[in-house]
Design an enzyme around this catalytic site. Sequence first.
Site, PDB file in Angstrom:
ATOM      1  N   LYS A  13       0.831  -1.209   0.000  1.00 56.83           N
ATOM      2  CA  LYS A  13       0.000   0.000   0.000  1.00 56.83           C
ATOM      3  C   LYS A  13       0.867   1.262   0.000  1.00 56.83           C
ATOM      4  O   LYS A  13       0.663   2.176  -0.796  1.00 56.83           O
ATOM      5  CB  LYS A  13      -0.939   0.020   1.222  1.00 56.83           C
ATOM      6  CG  LYS A  13      -1.849  -1.205   1.321  1.00 56.83           C
ATOM      7  CD  LYS A  13      -2.747  -1.152   2.547  1.00 56.83           C
ATOM      8  CE  LYS A  13      -2.043  -1.196   3.876  1.00 56.83           C
ATOM      9  NZ  LYS A  13      -1.367  -2.487   4.189  1.00 56.83           N
ATOM     10  N   ARG A 126      12.536  -6.105   5.074  1.00 61.94           N
ATOM     11  CA  ARG A 126      12.628  -4.652   5.278  1.00 61.94           C
ATOM     12  C   ARG A 126      13.369  -4.351   6.582  1.00 61.94           C
ATOM     13  O   ARG A 126      14.191  -3.437   6.641  1.00 61.94           O
ATOM     14  CB  ARG A 126      11.230  -4.023   5.303  1.00 61.94           C
ATOM     15  CG  ARG A 126      11.257  -2.534   5.652  1.00 61.94           C
ATOM     16  CD  ARG A 126       9.947  -1.844   5.372  1.00 61.94           C
ATOM     17  NE  ARG A 126       8.856  -2.413   6.148  1.00 61.94           N
ATOM     18  CZ  ARG A 126       7.583  -2.134   5.943  1.00 61.94           C
ATOM     19  NH1 ARG A 126       7.238  -1.278   4.990  1.00 61.94           N
ATOM     20  NH2 ARG A 126       6.641  -2.670   6.664  1.00 61.94           N
ATOM     21  N   ARG A 138      11.208  -0.925  11.907  1.00 64.76           N
ATOM     22  CA  ARG A 138       9.887  -0.804  12.524  1.00 64.76           C
ATOM     23  C   ARG A 138       9.750  -1.895  13.580  1.00 64.76           C
ATOM     24  O   ARG A 138      10.075  -3.050  13.325  1.00 64.76           O
ATOM     25  CB  ARG A 138       8.798  -0.970  11.460  1.00 64.76           C
ATOM     26  CG  ARG A 138       8.416   0.324  10.797  1.00 64.76           C
ATOM     27  CD  ARG A 138       7.430   0.146   9.655  1.00 64.76           C
ATOM     28  NE  ARG A 138       6.199  -0.546  10.016  1.00 64.76           N
ATOM     29  CZ  ARG A 138       5.116  -0.575   9.241  1.00 64.76           C
ATOM     30  NH1 ARG A 138       5.117   0.067   8.080  1.00 64.76           N
ATOM     31  NH2 ARG A 138       4.041  -1.226   9.610  1.00 64.76           N
ATOM     32  N   ARG A 149      -0.433  -8.997  13.180  1.00 67.04           N
ATOM     33  CA  ARG A 149      -0.956  -8.007  12.215  1.00 67.04           C
ATOM     34  C   ARG A 149      -1.846  -8.690  11.178  1.00 67.04           C
ATOM     35  O   ARG A 149      -2.877  -8.150  10.778  1.00 67.04           O
ATOM     36  CB  ARG A 149       0.211  -7.285  11.522  1.00 67.04           C
ATOM     37  CG  ARG A 149       0.926  -6.287  12.424  1.00 67.04           C
ATOM     38  CD  ARG A 149       2.329  -5.974  11.921  1.00 67.04           C
ATOM     39  NE  ARG A 149       2.356  -5.193  10.689  1.00 67.04           N
ATOM     40  CZ  ARG A 149       3.454  -4.980   9.959  1.00 67.04           C
ATOM     41  NH1 ARG A 149       4.621  -5.501  10.332  1.00 67.04           N
ATOM     42  NH2 ARG A 149       3.399  -4.241   8.872  1.00 67.04           N
TER      43      ARG A 149
HETATM   44  P1  AP5 Z   1       4.725  -1.576   1.913  1.00 65.56           P
HETATM   45  O1  AP5 Z   1       4.489  -0.777   0.701  1.00 65.56           O
HETATM   46  O2  AP5 Z   1       5.286  -0.908   3.107  1.00 65.56           O
HETATM   47  O3  AP5 Z   1       3.394  -2.368   2.333  1.00 65.56           O
HETATM   48  P2  AP5 Z   1       2.111  -1.863   3.125  1.00 65.56           P
HETATM   49  O4  AP5 Z   1       0.935  -2.507   2.502  1.00 65.56           O
HETATM   50  O5  AP5 Z   1       2.145  -0.389   3.231  1.00 65.56           O
HETATM   51  O6  AP5 Z   1       2.300  -2.592   4.520  1.00 65.56           O
HETATM   52  P3  AP5 Z   1       2.934  -2.080   5.893  1.00 65.56           P
HETATM   53  O7  AP5 Z   1       4.184  -2.880   6.100  1.00 65.56           O
HETATM   54  O8  AP5 Z   1       3.026  -0.633   5.966  1.00 65.56           O
HETATM   55  O9  AP5 Z   1       1.942  -2.718   6.928  1.00 65.56           O
HETATM   56  P4  AP5 Z   1       0.658  -2.166   7.662  1.00 65.56           P
HETATM   57  O10 AP5 Z   1      -0.383  -1.933   6.691  1.00 65.56           O
HETATM   58  O11 AP5 Z   1       0.364  -3.143   8.751  1.00 65.56           O
HETATM   59  O12 AP5 Z   1       1.259  -0.879   8.367  1.00 65.56           O
HETATM   60  P5  AP5 Z   1       0.665   0.522   8.794  1.00 65.56           P
HETATM   61  O13 AP5 Z   1       1.801   1.436   8.864  1.00 65.56           O
HETATM   62  O14 AP5 Z   1      -0.501   0.862   7.980  1.00 65.56           O
HETATM   63  O15 AP5 Z   1       5.643  -2.821   1.497  1.00 65.56           O
HETATM   64  C1  AP5 Z   1       6.141  -3.728   2.468  1.00 65.56           C
HETATM   65  C2  AP5 Z   1       7.513  -4.238   1.997  1.00 65.56           C
HETATM   66  O16 AP5 Z   1       7.348  -4.991   0.807  1.00 65.56           O
HETATM   67  C3  AP5 Z   1       8.495  -3.111   1.649  1.00 65.56           C
HETATM   68  O17 AP5 Z   1       9.783  -3.488   2.033  1.00 65.56           O
HETATM   69  C4  AP5 Z   1       8.380  -2.991   0.121  1.00 65.56           C
HETATM   70  O18 AP5 Z   1       9.574  -2.535  -0.464  1.00 65.56           O
HETATM   71  C5  AP5 Z   1       8.066  -4.417  -0.286  1.00 65.56           C
HETATM   72  N1  AP5 Z   1       7.191  -4.496  -1.476  1.00 65.56           N
HETATM   73  C6  AP5 Z   1       6.124  -3.702  -1.775  1.00 65.56           C
HETATM   74  N2  AP5 Z   1       5.572  -4.078  -2.938  1.00 65.56           N
HETATM   75  C7  AP5 Z   1       6.277  -5.151  -3.393  1.00 65.56           C
HETATM   76  C8  AP5 Z   1       6.179  -5.971  -4.551  1.00 65.56           C
HETATM   77  N3  AP5 Z   1       5.213  -5.787  -5.474  1.00 65.56           N
HETATM   78  N4  AP5 Z   1       7.073  -6.972  -4.687  1.00 65.56           N
HETATM   79  C9  AP5 Z   1       8.045  -7.179  -3.746  1.00 65.56           C
HETATM   80  N5  AP5 Z   1       8.202  -6.410  -2.628  1.00 65.56           N
HETATM   81  C10 AP5 Z   1       7.322  -5.419  -2.446  1.00 65.56           C
HETATM   82  O19 AP5 Z   1       0.144   0.230  10.276  1.00 65.56           O
HETATM   83  C11 AP5 Z   1       1.028  -0.055  11.322  1.00 65.56           C
HETATM   84  C12 AP5 Z   1       0.266  -0.096  12.626  1.00 65.56           C
HETATM   85  O20 AP5 Z   1      -0.290   1.193  12.921  1.00 65.56           O
HETATM   86  C13 AP5 Z   1      -0.942  -1.041  12.686  1.00 65.56           C
HETATM   87  O21 AP5 Z   1      -0.581  -2.370  12.995  1.00 65.56           O
HETATM   88  C14 AP5 Z   1      -1.763  -0.395  13.804  1.00 65.56           C
HETATM   89  O22 AP5 Z   1      -1.210  -0.664  15.058  1.00 65.56           O
HETATM   90  C15 AP5 Z   1      -1.570   1.084  13.520  1.00 65.56           C
HETATM   91  N6  AP5 Z   1      -2.584   1.624  12.574  1.00 65.56           N
HETATM   92  C16 AP5 Z   1      -2.334   2.154  11.344  1.00 65.56           C
HETATM   93  N7  AP5 Z   1      -3.473   2.558  10.750  1.00 65.56           N
HETATM   94  C17 AP5 Z   1      -4.479   2.264  11.624  1.00 65.56           C
HETATM   95  C18 AP5 Z   1      -5.885   2.404  11.580  1.00 65.56           C
HETATM   96  N8  AP5 Z   1      -6.506   2.944  10.503  1.00 65.56           N
HETATM   97  N9  AP5 Z   1      -6.599   1.991  12.650  1.00 65.56           N
HETATM   98  C19 AP5 Z   1      -6.003   1.473  13.749  1.00 65.56           C
HETATM   99  N10 AP5 Z   1      -4.667   1.293  13.851  1.00 65.56           N
HETATM  100  C20 AP5 Z   1      -3.904   1.680  12.806  1.00 65.56           C
HETATM  101 MG    MG Z   2       2.353   0.911   4.865  1.00 67.00          MG
END
Ligand code: AP5
Ligand code: MG
Length: 192
Positions: A13, A126, A138, A149
């Site tokens: 994402k 990562r 992270r 997660r």
């Molecule tokens: P990346 O692009 O970072 O993936 P992502 O979908 O953004 O996933 P996240 O790792 O950010 O996870 P998340 O959704 O749990 O985290 P968030 O910060 O939202 O890619 C991941 C890796 O893969 C990278 O190294 C990238 O280079 C690689 N990659 C990407 N695409 C690829 C491809 N096509 N092929 C190969 N490699 C690839 O949330 C974190 C925490 O915050 C949550 O657990 C929760 O505690 C809190 N939180 C956040 N939002 C909320 C909410 N709305 N409500 C409640 N709690 C929340």
């Molecule tokens: Mg993310």
Amino acid sequence: MNIILLGPPGAGKGTQAQRLVEARGMTQLSTGDMLREAKTSGTEMGQKVAEVMAKGHLVTDEIVIGLIREKLEAGGNGFIFDGFPRTLPQADALNELLADMGQSLDAVIEMRVDKDEVLVQRVVNRAAEAVAAGKEPRADDTAEAMQERLFVYYKQTSPLLGYYYAKGMLQGVEGLGTMDEVAAEIAGILDA
Ligand code: AP5
Ligand code: MG
């Protein structure tokens, strides 16, 4: 155009949101990034939030809706919601916030990666890359936190797929492709 990128942790994402910012001048609203900023602010709230995030659990709806409200009230359009909404109450709140601004959602794009082991490997890699670069990884990029997660995603967030499907808004891309392939699929949806 306002869109949601919906998908499990590690689906890409943030990666694709960043590409849309560069290619189309859209505005990325990542609640995860906002919450990580709150952590570095050193406040008591920031500390509590950091503990919840490190375990892989969700922060309260109240907190994240408040963060999104602040950003939306600052104005603009062409928002990419990345990691928000994650619960049904958050989805309802987003509808109301956008309606208050006279705006709406144009697309909800599900980033499908139906192999948990790929998602775990991506975030573990990562973390290793961060350490190799002398940066702090992270706290939730561990195999253990990732299990939690993923569980939280399937239990609390995946119901949103049905919610947006019922509204006729859900579209999907194959998130297992390369970053370029995924970007091309998303562009195809946005340009349709
Ligand atoms: P990346 O692009 O970072 O993936 P992502 O979908 O953004 O996933 P996240 O790792 O950010 O996870 P998340 O959704 O749990 O985290 P968030 O910060 O939202 O890619 C991941 C890796 O893969 C990278 O190294 C990238 O280079 C690689 N990659 C990407 N695409 C690829 C491809 N096509 N092929 C190969 N490699 C690839 O949330 C974190 C925490 O915050 C949550 O657990 C929760 O505690 C809190 N939180 C956040 N939002 C909320 C909410 N709305 N409500 C409640 N709690 C929340
Ligand atoms: Mg993310």
